[in-house]
Design a protein around this motif. Sequence first.
Motif, PDB file in Angstrom:
ATOM      1  N   GLN A 304       3.173  -4.027   0.515  1.00  0.00           N
ATOM      2  CA  GLN A 304       3.443  -2.946  -0.432  1.00  0.00           C
ATOM      3  C   GLN A 304       3.003  -1.601   0.140  1.00  0.00           C
ATOM      4  OE1 GLN A 304       1.227  -4.340  -3.794  1.00  0.00           O
ATOM      5  NE2 GLN A 304       2.864  -5.677  -4.551  1.00  0.00           N
ATOM      6  N   LEU A 308       5.192   1.786   0.685  1.00  0.00           N
ATOM      7  CA  LEU A 308       4.885   3.045   0.008  1.00  0.00           C
ATOM      8  C   LEU A 308       4.612   4.188   0.982  1.00  0.00           C
ATOM      9  CD1 LEU A 308       2.598   1.607  -2.804  1.00  0.00           C
ATOM     10  CD2 LEU A 308       4.800   2.771  -3.157  1.00  0.00           C
ATOM     11  N   ILE A 350      10.580   1.772  -6.281  1.00  0.00           N
ATOM     12  CA  ILE A 350       9.821   2.707  -5.461  1.00  0.00           C
ATOM     13  C   ILE A 350      10.263   4.111  -5.847  1.00  0.00           C
ATOM     14  CG2 ILE A 350       9.270   3.439  -3.101  1.00  0.00           C
ATOM     15  CD1 ILE A 350      10.455   0.568  -2.304  1.00  0.00           C
ATOM     16  N   ASP A 351       9.309   4.949  -6.259  1.00  0.00           N
ATOM     17  CA  ASP A 351       9.638   6.324  -6.631  1.00  0.00           C
ATOM     18  C   ASP A 351       9.748   7.136  -5.342  1.00  0.00           C
ATOM     19  OD1 ASP A 351       9.934   8.842  -7.609  1.00  0.00           O
ATOM     20  OD2 ASP A 351       8.175   8.808  -8.922  1.00  0.00           O
ATOM     21  N   TYR A 355       6.331  11.056  -3.000  1.00  0.00           N
ATOM     22  CA  TYR A 355       5.801  10.538  -1.740  1.00  0.00           C
ATOM     23  C   TYR A 355       4.285  10.665  -1.622  1.00  0.00           C
ATOM     24  CZ  TYR A 355       5.263   9.879   3.309  1.00  0.00           C
ATOM     25  OH  TYR A 355       4.874   9.445   4.549  1.00  0.00           O
ATOM     26  N   ASN A 358       2.633   8.064  -3.570  1.00  0.00           N
ATOM     27  CA  ASN A 358       2.885   6.767  -2.932  1.00  0.00           C
ATOM     28  C   ASN A 358       1.916   6.524  -1.783  1.00  0.00           C
ATOM     29  OD1 ASN A 358       5.026   6.334  -4.660  1.00  0.00           O
ATOM     30  ND2 ASN A 358       6.613   6.851  -3.164  1.00  0.00           N
ATOM     31  N   LYS A 361      -1.543   5.635  -3.009  1.00  0.00           N
ATOM     32  CA  LYS A 361      -1.570   4.253  -3.479  1.00  0.00           C
ATOM     33  C   LYS A 361      -1.546   3.283  -2.302  1.00  0.00           C
ATOM     34  CE  LYS A 361       0.708   1.025  -6.641  1.00  0.00           C
ATOM     35  NZ  LYS A 361       1.830   0.796  -7.589  1.00  0.00           N
TER      36      LYS A 361
END
Length: 533
Positions: A304, A308, A350-351, A355, A358, A361
């Motif tokens: 993940q 991201l 996924i947004d 960025y 992301n 995270k």
Amino acid sequence: MKKIAIILSVILLFIFSCSKTDNNEKSSISINLGPEPKTIDPTLNSLNMASCYIHHAFEGLTKIDSNNNVKAGMAESWNISDDGLTYTFNIRRNAKWSDGKPVTAKDFEYSWKRAVDPNTAAEYSYMMEVVKNAKEINSGTMDYNNLAVKAVNDYTFQVELANPAAYFLEFIASTGVFFPVRKDIIEKYGDEWTLKPETYIGNGSYKMKERVPDEKIVFEINTNYYDKNEQTAKEINFVLMSDPNTAIAGIRGGTIDFSALEPPSAEIETLKNDGYIVGNNAIGTYYIELNITNKAFEDKRVRQALSLAIDRNYIVSNVTKGGQVPAGAFVPTEVRGLETTFRKENKEYIDVNNYEANVQKAKALMAEAGYPDGQNYPVIELKVSPGIYVLVGEALQQMWKENLNVNVSLVQEEFPITLQSLLEKDYQMARMGWTGDYNDPMTMLDVMLSYSGVNHTGFNNENYDSLILTAKESADNNVRMKSMAEAENILMEEMPIIPLYYRADSFIKNPKLKGVVLNPLGRHKFNYAYIEE
């Protein structure tokens, strides 16, 4: 003497007229689809571009016309039972193989059963599961001869489906595993049957004229094809090469008319301005495939985090530059849903427009997994194909280093070589792409079934398989779409693949080349193509 002169004039005029007609009719085109294909056996092929060769040399019960609509192919008509489960196809009486022998229902029965025969080891065998008993055959609990297809007689072929499938007629038109092949040829020549014009016997509009490994595959019109007079290109010379710069030079120099290789991003604007670029919306997604049986990717938090930490907007705007759309999920934007598209009706996981959040995270996930700031995380290897994929790989390499302090080693190699590594699970990460075989979310999502021949990740999730099975078995489109949305949610949570961008193709084309039929499923046709003088 005067009489002789008149006769000579008439003869010369006749010769000139014939020569002129021949020149007008001559239509030899040179097409580059990439390097030497792994196989052009319709049953064994799983690569999108290799399908283009196959679609010229073979034809299924139905086919896709120049407007990308389904129409009659080897079957001139068919009947569908009221419950949508039984299809009875009437094979046209003038259907012939390229060597003149008739195409029969028995050819289809043999070919479809060959596709699910475990000894064939077809990567696409799971696609046969639309047919009754195919799933049991693929799982090893039933003999392949029990596939629910039969030649009622020489010209009647009957198929019983496992469940109603609204996309079935399009599916069998687009997917080579449903095309007929000749039993006598394969039994006589084995794996070598596709390598020579004398043995590559097809039933499509073209036949192989010449084949020189790593150089060219030349097709000419199959004079035994029932619709031979409708074919425009008299000869199609498929030039085998993998370097887009060489292809560009060939097109500018007039030795190549079309290349499916993605042009270098630095060249796209100039090529567009010079009229050498043609675009095509496609049903497909490019992604990174992860070998999750490898220790480096066993923890899904790592997978993940790697996802991201990618700036997808940067990649499509500054690297690929071909009109691609950043991918926040696996099923692409063009795929139909209930009322609009599947993507509009379901979230992006996924947004891609957030960025910075992301990346934060991603850093937290790596720390949770025991690799704060990349400490103790091994150097990982990413396989990429020549051309634009190298630049994409370099962008990923930089993003993972800057954001996660993860070091990546790029390995550049031809995709057929990479594919062999994928099949053997002798890899860590590799660039991959999937183009659908029909317009339904299932065309993407069943790729990731645990037993799919094109799932090279080691991803094996019972809930995912169960949801896909529910979608396959239901005739209720609401149930189907809901199950597939839940399955995609599991896929994006487990992240055995990292979606990068939804496919949009930029091809390099001679502006004088007309009549190319670009297909959103990647089954491009050149039989109507010609050079406009």
